[in-house]
Design a protein around this motif. Structure first.
Motif, short mmCIF file in Angstrom:
data_model
loop_
_atom_site.label_atom_id
_atom_site.label_comp_id
_atom_site.label_asym_id
_atom_site.label_seq_id
_atom_site.Cartn_x
_atom_site.Cartn_y
_atom_site.Cartn_z
N TYR A 129 0.82 -1.21 0.00
CA TYR A 129 0.00 0.00 0.00
C TYR A 129 0.85 1.26 0.00
O TYR A 129 1.98 1.29 0.50
CB TYR A 129 -0.90 0.03 1.24
CG TYR A 129 -1.89 -1.11 1.30
CD1 TYR A 129 -3.16 -0.96 0.76
CD2 TYR A 129 -1.54 -2.32 1.88
CE1 TYR A 129 -4.07 -2.02 0.79
CE2 TYR A 129 -2.45 -3.38 1.92
CZ TYR A 129 -3.71 -3.22 1.37
OH TYR A 129 -4.60 -4.27 1.41
N ALA A 130 0.28 2.32 -0.56
CA ALA A 130 0.75 3.68 -0.34
C ALA A 130 -0.16 4.31 0.71
O ALA A 130 -1.38 4.09 0.69
CB ALA A 130 0.70 4.48 -1.63
N TRP A 131 0.44 5.10 1.63
CA TRP A 131 -0.31 5.65 2.76
C TRP A 131 -0.17 7.16 2.85
O TRP A 131 0.93 7.70 2.69
CB TRP A 131 0.20 5.05 4.08
CG TRP A 131 0.07 3.57 4.18
CD1 TRP A 131 0.96 2.63 3.70
CD2 TRP A 131 -0.99 2.84 4.79
NE1 TRP A 131 0.50 1.37 3.98
CE2 TRP A 131 -0.69 1.46 4.65
CE3 TRP A 131 -2.16 3.22 5.45
CZ2 TRP A 131 -1.52 0.46 5.16
CZ3 TRP A 131 -2.99 2.23 5.95
CH2 TRP A 131 -2.67 0.87 5.79
N ALA A 190 -5.38 4.81 2.17
CA ALA A 190 -4.46 3.72 1.85
C ALA A 190 -4.83 3.23 0.46
O ALA A 190 -5.98 2.88 0.22
CB ALA A 190 -4.57 2.59 2.87
N THR A 191 -3.88 3.22 -0.45
CA THR A 191 -4.13 2.80 -1.83
C THR A 191 -3.34 1.54 -2.13
O THR A 191 -2.12 1.49 -1.93
CB THR A 191 -3.72 3.91 -2.82
OG1 THR A 191 -4.50 5.08 -2.56
CG2 THR A 191 -3.93 3.46 -4.26
N ALA A 192 -4.06 0.51 -2.57
CA ALA A 192 -3.42 -0.76 -2.91
C ALA A 192 -2.65 -0.59 -4.23
O ALA A 192 -3.25 -0.38 -5.28
CB ALA A 192 -4.47 -1.86 -3.05
N VAL A 193 -1.31 -0.63 -4.12
CA VAL A 193 -0.46 -0.47 -5.30
C VAL A 193 0.35 -1.72 -5.59
O VAL A 193 0.89 -1.89 -6.68
CB VAL A 193 0.49 0.73 -5.15
CG1 VAL A 193 -0.29 2.04 -5.18
CG2 VAL A 193 1.33 0.62 -3.88
N SER A 216 -5.36 14.01 -3.20
CA SER A 216 -6.58 14.33 -2.45
C SER A 216 -7.40 13.08 -2.15
O SER A 216 -7.87 12.89 -1.02
CB SER A 216 -7.44 15.32 -3.24
OG SER A 216 -6.75 16.54 -3.41
N SER A 217 -7.57 12.23 -3.15
CA SER A 217 -8.50 11.10 -3.02
C SER A 217 -7.83 9.76 -2.77
O SER A 217 -8.47 8.82 -2.30
CB SER A 217 -9.34 10.99 -4.29
OG SER A 217 -8.51 10.66 -5.41
N GLY A 218 -6.54 9.65 -3.15
CA GLY A 218 -5.88 8.35 -3.09
C GLY A 218 -6.14 7.48 -4.30
O GLY A 218 -5.68 6.34 -4.35
N ASP A 219 -6.86 8.00 -5.29
CA ASP A 219 -7.14 7.22 -6.50
C ASP A 219 -5.87 7.08 -7.34
O ASP A 219 -5.10 8.03 -7.49
CB ASP A 219 -8.23 7.90 -7.34
CG ASP A 219 -9.57 7.92 -6.65
OD1 ASP A 219 -9.81 7.06 -5.78
OD2 ASP A 219 -10.40 8.81 -6.97
N LEU A 220 -5.69 5.90 -7.90
CA LEU A 220 -4.57 5.67 -8.80
C LEU A 220 -4.85 6.36 -10.13
O LEU A 220 -5.84 6.07 -10.80
CB LEU A 220 -4.36 4.17 -9.00
CG LEU A 220 -3.16 3.77 -9.87
CD1 LEU A 220 -1.85 4.15 -9.21
CD2 LEU A 220 -3.20 2.26 -10.16
#
Length: 374
Positions: A221-223, A240-243, A276-280
């Motif tokens: 994840y990226a945090w 938290a974005t699953a990368v 802002s959103s954590g969107d990829l």
């Protein structure tokens, strides 16, 4: 950033597995045998070299305060060198657990933690003053610190550990103010059960701290986590974005977050995330993992990102963020066919990095029709 890079100089330094640091025309590089090199930024000529007690694999990036270079070795030593002459000013043997993370210098203090050697046990994260006096240490039962560099936010120091935990510590006296487990859903609404380990440094910007984590070859994840610089407390604000697997410290610029993805010898990617959103926003696929942190070169909204892949026969890449996707500007495959894991450095229109075969490169554009005179 060069537009069409070529090797303008190279130097044989033994293995190089850390990011170089550059200050006032000098490139400082820690080699695998513990030799700290100072090279002329333009010519690559040796200005000085000094020897630390090092073994074979240095992964602790040095730091510079303008007058001194602070370097730590896999032998558990921390030392200070005169940046102009290379004279060792002081050295301290601190641990038999090695140092494997970057040295952080900020506001008259040095920070670094003991490595992941010997598994989970009592380990320390240190603070020293520029004269080598220990200010404090935080001793906790932890798996340790691999590439876990600290950042300073207000009166607090923040770092992560190999157990997926972030700490906030008073930078003056070392009091632990807050502890955040990235799996703890009672603290942050975007916690993840498979958060895994933090094996990257922490960066901070505008009331937030950023890091990355890895759980497996496929999961990481990226945090982005809210941080109150007045109280030193983490806040339930961020994402938290699953990368995928990541040990890359996020670089934050102009509303976007950039970081590398992928383990040694595995396919990887450079990821761009909406701050802002954590969107990829986009992910640029590569044939090797990007374990190190990206280096940015920006001209307003035009951003280029430079990094290396963690694989044998590595390559360095320059990707431009076009807004909707990443576009390859150039790639460079070093002639020594070595392996690279350290981040690159950018200075004066040139890119600097080394490989485990010991060759250190300066890449730049041609001057007219000729190579730069070295």
């Amino acid at each position: 950033m060069p537009a069409d890079p070529m090797v303008v100089w190279s130097a044989d330094l033994q293995s190089v597995d850390v990011q170089p640091i550059i200050y006032l025309g000098t490139v400082y590089v820690l080699a695998g045998n513990g030799t700290l090199w100072a090279l002329d930024e333009v010519t690559g000529e040796t200005i000085w070299k000094s020897q630390m007690d090092g073994q074979a694999f240095q992964t602790s990036t040095p730091a510079c305060d303008g007058d001194r270079i602070y370097a730590a070795s896999d032998s558990g030593d921390l030392a200070a060198f005169d940046a102009r002459t290379g004279q060792m000013i002081w050295t301290r043997h601190l641990t038999d657990k090695r140092f494997e993370g970057p040295v952080t210098y900020a506001e008259e203090r040095i920070y670094l933690g003991e490595s992941i050697a010997y598994g989970k046990r009592l380990k320390r994260y240190f603070s020293f003053d520029p004269e080598g006096n220990e200010c404090w240490n935080v001793t906790r039962e932890t798996s340790g610190y691999l590439w876990d560099g600290a950042c300073v936010a207000g009166d607090f120091v923040v770092w992560g550990d190999n157990d997926g935990v972030l700490l906030s510590v008073n930078r003056t006296d070392g009091t632990v103010v807050d502890v955040l487990d990235l799996k703890d859903g009672s603290r942050i609404s975007f916690a993840e059960e498979d958060a895994g380990r933090i094996r990257s440094s922490v960066s901070c910007k505008d009331g937030y701290v950023y890091t990355s984590s890895e759980f497996s070859l496929e999961i990481g994840y990226a945090w982005k986590i809210g941080f109150n610089k007045t109280t030193g407390l983490f806040e339930d604000d961020g994402w938290a974005t699953a990368v995928g697997f990541s040990t890359s410290t996020p670089a934050v610029y102009n509303g976007r977050v950039y970081l590398g993805v992928g383990e040694h010898g595995q396919p990887g990617a450079l990821a761009c995330i909406d701050d802002s959103s954590g969107d990829l926003i986009w992910s640029y696929p590569l044939d090797g993992g990007v374990k190190a942190s990206p280096a940015l070169s920006a001209d307003g909204d035009r951003v280029r990102i430079c990094f290396v892949t963690a694989k044998v026969n590595t390559s360095a890449y320059c990707i431009e963020d076009t807004g909707t996707e990443g576009q390859m500007i150039w790639s460079f495959n070093p002639p020594d066919k070595g392996y690279a894991v350290g981040s690159v450095a950018i200075s004066g229109g040139s890119v600097y990095f080394g490989t485990d075969n010991g060759i250190f490169y300066c890449l730049s554009d041609k001057v007219g029709d000729e190579e730069r005179d070295i």
